[in-house]
Design a protein around this motif. Structure first.
Motif, PDB file in Angstrom:
ATOM      1  N   UNK A 138      -9.235   1.005 -13.465  1.00 46.59           N
ATOM      2  CA  UNK A 138      -8.122   1.733 -14.284  1.00 46.59           C
ATOM      3  C   UNK A 138      -8.346   3.341 -13.649  1.00 46.59           C
ATOM      4  N   UNK A 139      -6.666   3.671 -13.483  1.00 43.16           N
ATOM      5  CA  UNK A 139      -6.727   4.998 -13.006  1.00 43.16           C
ATOM      6  C   UNK A 139      -6.608   5.281 -11.336  1.00 43.16           C
ATOM      7  N   UNK A 166      -0.099   1.514  -5.611  1.00 40.77           N
ATOM      8  CA  UNK A 166       0.964   2.138  -5.246  1.00 40.77           C
ATOM      9  C   UNK A 166       2.190   1.144  -5.344  1.00 40.77           C
ATOM     10  N   UNK A 167       2.156   0.034  -4.680  1.00 38.29           N
ATOM     11  CA  UNK A 167       3.143  -0.734  -4.505  1.00 38.29           C
ATOM     12  C   UNK A 167       3.293  -1.828  -5.477  1.00 38.29           C
ATOM     13  N   UNK A 168       2.374  -2.199  -6.023  1.00 43.19           N
ATOM     14  CA  UNK A 168       2.484  -3.295  -7.159  1.00 43.19           C
ATOM     15  C   UNK A 168       2.173  -4.678  -6.595  1.00 43.19           C
ATOM     16  N   UNK A 169       1.970  -4.700  -5.377  1.00 45.92           N
ATOM     17  CA  UNK A 169       1.850  -6.085  -4.412  1.00 45.92           C
ATOM     18  C   UNK A 169       0.403  -6.340  -4.279  1.00 45.92           C
ATOM     19  N   UNK A 200      -1.861  -4.777 -12.784  1.00 45.71           N
ATOM     20  CA  UNK A 200      -1.489  -5.122 -14.293  1.00 45.71           C
ATOM     21  C   UNK A 200      -0.669  -4.063 -14.618  1.00 45.71           C
ATOM     22  N   UNK A 201       0.445  -4.439 -15.064  1.00 38.48           N
ATOM     23  CA  UNK A 201       1.646  -3.675 -15.865  1.00 38.48           C
ATOM     24  C   UNK A 201       1.352  -3.363 -17.174  1.00 38.48           C
ATOM     25  N   UNK A 217       2.221   0.864 -13.575  1.00 40.63           N
ATOM     26  CA  UNK A 217       0.886   0.076 -13.056  1.00 40.63           C
ATOM     27  C   UNK A 217      -0.139   1.370 -13.125  1.00 40.63           C
ATOM     28  N   UNK A 218      -1.250   0.938 -13.904  1.00 42.04           N
ATOM     29  CA  UNK A 218      -2.362   2.004 -13.990  1.00 42.04           C
ATOM     30  C   UNK A 218      -3.565   1.241 -13.959  1.00 42.04           C
ATOM     31  N   UNK A 219      -3.492  -0.036 -13.795  1.00 42.85           N
ATOM     32  CA  UNK A 219      -4.749  -0.803 -13.763  1.00 42.85           C
ATOM     33  C   UNK A 219      -4.681  -2.108 -12.488  1.00 42.85           C
ATOM     34  N   UNK A 220      -5.943  -2.297 -11.998  1.00 42.71           N
ATOM     35  CA  UNK A 220      -5.975  -3.536 -11.046  1.00 42.71           C
ATOM     36  C   UNK A 220      -7.149  -4.378 -11.722  1.00 42.71           C
TER      37      UNK A 220
END
Length: 901
Positions: free
Chosen positions: A315-316, A365-368, A397-398, A404-407
């Motif tokens: 996160x973050x 950054x890209x959401x990809x 993760x949206x 988008x603040x999490x992966x």
């Protein structure tokens, strides 16, 4: 039968096992292709809803997670193993084109929140799905089925629709100012509300309301909180603000609403509240949406924690660890405290050096999403440095607002898979090298189109130094062997195996033998696909076999010429085969049907037990069997047979066959008997005149001594010594005839064994000045045997030791006791005996050969007589020797004579 790929999988696996697949187009489970097994294993063991269409009939399979979406009183359980068109008639028009697109090699499909009504719970229901149709490949890398991953999103769509409706209502209420409004007079507790609020509470528009009635419209658990909030708002010192959320209930229909109340108290100069006014906003849908989102988030977290693969939520911008599951901890070799409340790079600093931080920032950054395969990762696990390989995914993760603040990181340890690949590759290389080392050629024949791939050694064995087509290989086979090849290929199509020997003709017209050995592999429909196999050059083996056949033929001729009969016994099956000469030697008609027991029964009863024992002993000890025995022909005549044999053994050391050769020695035995008779008669005839001459010589010696003719008397004494030698030789000849005739007399008594040994030593020591006879006698005690005969044996052995050690000065006599037997050893340090002669020294008339023959006089009967005496006494005699260093002659006999009659 237990099939590992459907061993787990819960209810769905059990349902598959319960189906009679023999009646299904797919056939029995044990005939299912590996591709179907592998795909089903993935489906059944996944916690994610999955469905599978397989084969031409699109047979249906699904897992436990998907079964929940089938509801009750619907398609489950009959859908399992059913054809697709029979399972989904209500939506077949929609899904069949998607299936055909995938099977035709098209791209996988994706549908999100799509409405597909299905029959379940006893009716057609509107059901929303998010699903993907992708190909499932068979062993030929062609689509054989359609792999469906799906999630029912009915609840989600309903929830979103409700949220949207609530938002619309809220927006409409705000625009129209249709909020619930209220006023409270604290002095009179009079409570006034607008029509909307009265409607929410279930009151008529003209109803008069006081505070108590309004409070009673609040659910019981919130009522005190509201009263406390009102009291605080009426306290001037607290600022007069009123804000609270609670639930009201419609008194008519019982409908509950969650409302958010906001208000402000008005105070007079005495700081006494005279009015509390505010609004009431219906936030029922908003609260429901929040609850749904919270539940969804909780379910998502549970899914991650229970996932069988490593997962972690970051996160973050600093990638703080929000959530990590046990599988990820196991993969990294760390504990939860390593990740708690800290950025990823503090928990796993080794990851940052590999550039993962740059990748994560790009995904944020890209959401990809980013995918990585076979990524090496150096970790410290269990206190040791390890290198593992992972496949991983960085998935953004949206949030609800789309930000988008999490992966989510998904990592799978594939170290063992890669190791297996390397092992397979290594095994293939080893197999190739083994084939090269063994001189074996390999081939791969495509049975669909006839394409043939061969190794370089395969080409060489067929006589080619370059690559040629299949027809050239076929033409290289000898014309007379083409039928052998064709028949082998026909048999292979039904048996799955090919094996044959044939000849090939090289360009130089030389002939070579080859051996083809291979196996056929089939597709899912049991159609032959490929034939894999090897070829060997067996020219040398075939030539050796033919040479062996010629040798056997020559051997048979030699055996027949030498009147040697033979038989071969299979020890396991008891099957026995005979040569023609065998029947002649045994006085039988040619080719009689005889068993092994019949052969033994031909032996005279007095010899039978010894012969059987000798054969069994030879087989057990892996030694050569030898025997002489009598048989009786059908005409009643007795014949002597001399037989030798030996067993053959397998690699485990177990006997498999016993081969024996025998010949008729009747004439030899008759000549031996005549010789023994002659020796016996001659010995008796010589004994009397020799005794008389000995007496005359002794008388003459005394007369000449008394007369003083010392020189003549010495000649008489020497003649007496020679007569003693002659008497000893005659005695040996008489003993031999008695031994051979079984007439040698024995007289058994109890006597002190060592005392007998000492007496013999003292007597022999007087006759020799050249050797010292040394005693090394252990306590033996009394023995019960023939004292004179055993004494004769000891005398023979010591005399021989003196005779055959002319350059040595000592003879050592040893005695000892072992397991009830007395052991006697006569040790000399003389000329010794060659190793190849050790087994002959106890034979009748055997003497040292070559240049030593005349050096040591004698008939060669002493050791033979000694061995027969010891055998007769139930003992054994043997010798060890080193040529040029001396010999040790041993014999052992029981201290208490056993019955040997």
């Amino acid at each position: 039968m237990d099939f590992g790929f459907i061993r787990g999988g819960g209810e769905s696996s059990a349902l598959i096992r319960s189906i009679d697949w023999n009646k299904n187009p797919l056939g029995p489970i044990n005939q299912w292709p590996q591709s179907l097994r592998t795909t089903l294993s993935i489906v059944l063991n996944s916690k994610f809803p999955m469905f599978l269409f397989w084969g031409p009939d699109l047979i249906c399979f699904y897992n436990d997670a998907y079964r929940l979406s089938l509801g009750n009183n619907g398609k489950h359980p009959q859908a399992m193993g059913q054809k697709g068109i029979e399972t989904w008639p209500e939506i077949w028009d929609f899904i069949k084109p998607l299936i055909d697109q995938v099977l035709a090699g098209g791209e996988a499909s994706w549908n999100e929140d799509h409405l597909l009504p299905i029959y379940r719970n006893g009716k057609i229901e509107d059901v929303y799905w998010t699903f993907s149709y992708s190909p499932a490949y068979d062993e030929t890398d062609k689509p054989a089925g359609v792999f469906v991953t799906c999630t029912e999103t009915t609840a989600k769509v309903s929830s979103l629709n409700s949220i949207n409706e609530s938002k619309n209502e809220l927006e409409f209420a705000l625009n129209a100012a249709e909020l619930g409004t209220w006023d409270l007079d604290p002095l009179t507790n009079k409570f006034t509300a607008n029509k909307r609020l009265k409607k929410w509470l279930g009151f008529e528009p003209d109803t008069e309301i006081d505070l108590n009635l309004a409070l009673n419209a609040i659910i019981a658990k919130d009522r005190q909180r509201v009263s406390d909030a009102i009291a605080k708002a009426l306290d001037f010192s607290l600022g007069g603000n009123y804000a609270i959320q609670y639930t009201i209930v419609n008194s008519k229909n019982g409908r509950e609403r969650v409302v958010k109340a906001k208000g402000k108290a008005l105070f007079n100069n005495e700081k006494i509240a005279y009015k509390l006014s505010g609004t009431l906003q219906d936030i029922t849908e908003e609260v429901a949406a929040q609850a749904a989102f919270k539940e969804s988030e909780e379910n998502f977290r549970k899914l991650i924690l229970q996932a069988p693969v490593g997962m972690i939520i970051l996160k973050g911008e600093d990638f703080f660890v929000e959530l990590v599951n046990d599988a990820y901890l196991k993969l990294t070799g760390k504990s939860k405290k390593n990740f708690a409340d800290r950025p990823l790079w503090e928990a796993m600093p080794e990851s940052k050096t590999l550039g993962f931080d740059t990748i994560l920032k790009k995904v944020m950054r890209t959401g990809v999403a980013h995918h990585g395969n076979e990524q090496p990762l150096n970790l410290i696990r269990n206190g040791q440095k390890e290198t593992i390989y992972i496949n991983y995914v960085y998935e953004p993760l949206k949030d609800i607002d789309g930000s988008i603040n999490r992966i989510m990181v998904v990592a799978v340890d594939i170290t063992e898979i890669l190791a297996s690949k390397l092992k397979i590759k290594d095994a293939e290389e080893r197999a190739r090298l083994a084939a090269v080392a063994a001189g074996v050629g390999t081939f791969d024949l495509d049975l669909r189109n006839g394409d043939l791939k061969t190794s370089e050694r395969f080409d060489e064995i067929f006589g080619f130094d370059r690559k040629v087509n299949r027809a050239d290989f076929v033409n290289a086979i000898h014309a007379d062997d083409h039928e052998i090849r064709l028949n082998a290929h026909r048999r292979a199509l039904s048996s799955g195996q090919i094996f044959y020997d044939a000849r090939v003709v090289w360009k130089d017209n030389s002939l070579h033998w080859i051996r083809i050995d291979g196996k056929i592999y089939y597709d899912a429909d049991e159609k032959p696909l490929r034939m894999l196999g090897t070829v060997m050059d067996i020219t040398h083996q075939r030539n050796a076999k033919e040479e062996l056949l010629h040798i056997n033929q020559r051997l048979e001729i030699a055996l027949e010429t030498g009147s040697l009969g033979s038989y071969e016994l299979n020890i396991n099956t008891r099957k026995i085969t005979f040569s023609d000469q065998f029947f002649k030697n045994y006085g039988l008609l040619p080719n009689q049907n005889l068993s092994y027991d019949d052969v033994i029964d031909l032996i005279e009863p007095s010899f039978k037990e010894d012969v059987v024992s000798a054969i069994n002993t030879a087989i057990l000890n892996k030694s050569i069997y030898q025997a002489e025995y009598q048989i009786r022909w059908s005409d009643g005549s007795l014949h002597w047979i001399k037989e030798s044999g030996k067993a053959k053994y397998n690699e485990q050391g177990n006997p498999i066959t016993f081969i024996s050769a025998s010949f008729d020695i009747t004439e030899t035995k008759q000549l031996q008997q005549q010789k023994d008779d002659f020796i016996g008669i001659a010995s008796h005839e010589l004994k009397t005149p020799v005794t008389s001459i000995k007496a005359y010589a002794q008388v003459l010696e005394r007369i000449l001594t008394n007369k003083g003719d010392i020189k003549e008397a010495e000649l008489m004494r020497k003649m007496d010594n020679q007569l003693n030698r002659l008497t000893s030789l005659i005695g040996d000849l008489l003993d031999v005839t008695k031994v051979n005739a079984g007439k040698l007399q024995y007289n058994h008594t109890h006597f002190d064994f060592n005392e007998m040994i000492r007496f013999v030593i003292e007597d022999l020591q007087r006759t020799t000045d050249s050797h010292e006879i040394i005693e090394n006698l252990q306590e033996v005690g009394l023995a019960y045997t023939d004292k004179e005969r055993v004494s004769q044996v000891v005398t023979n052995l010591i005399t021989n030791a003196i005779k055959y050690s002319p350059d040595s000065k000592k003879i050592i006599v040893h005695t000892s006791v072992e397991e009830g037997n007395v052991i006697v050893c006569i040790e000399d340090f003389g000329i010794g005996i060659a190793q190849d002669k050790l087994n002959k020294v106890f034979e009748q008339f055997y003497r040292v050969s070559g240049s030593m023959q005349h050096t040591f006089p004698g008939l060669g009967l002493g050791l033979y007589i000694s061995s027969e005496i010891i055998k007769r006494e139930g003992g054994k005699i043997w010798v060890t020797s080193t040529e040029g260093q001396g010999s040790k002659f041993y014999f052992s006999i029981p201290l208490q004579l056993r019955n040997t009659y």
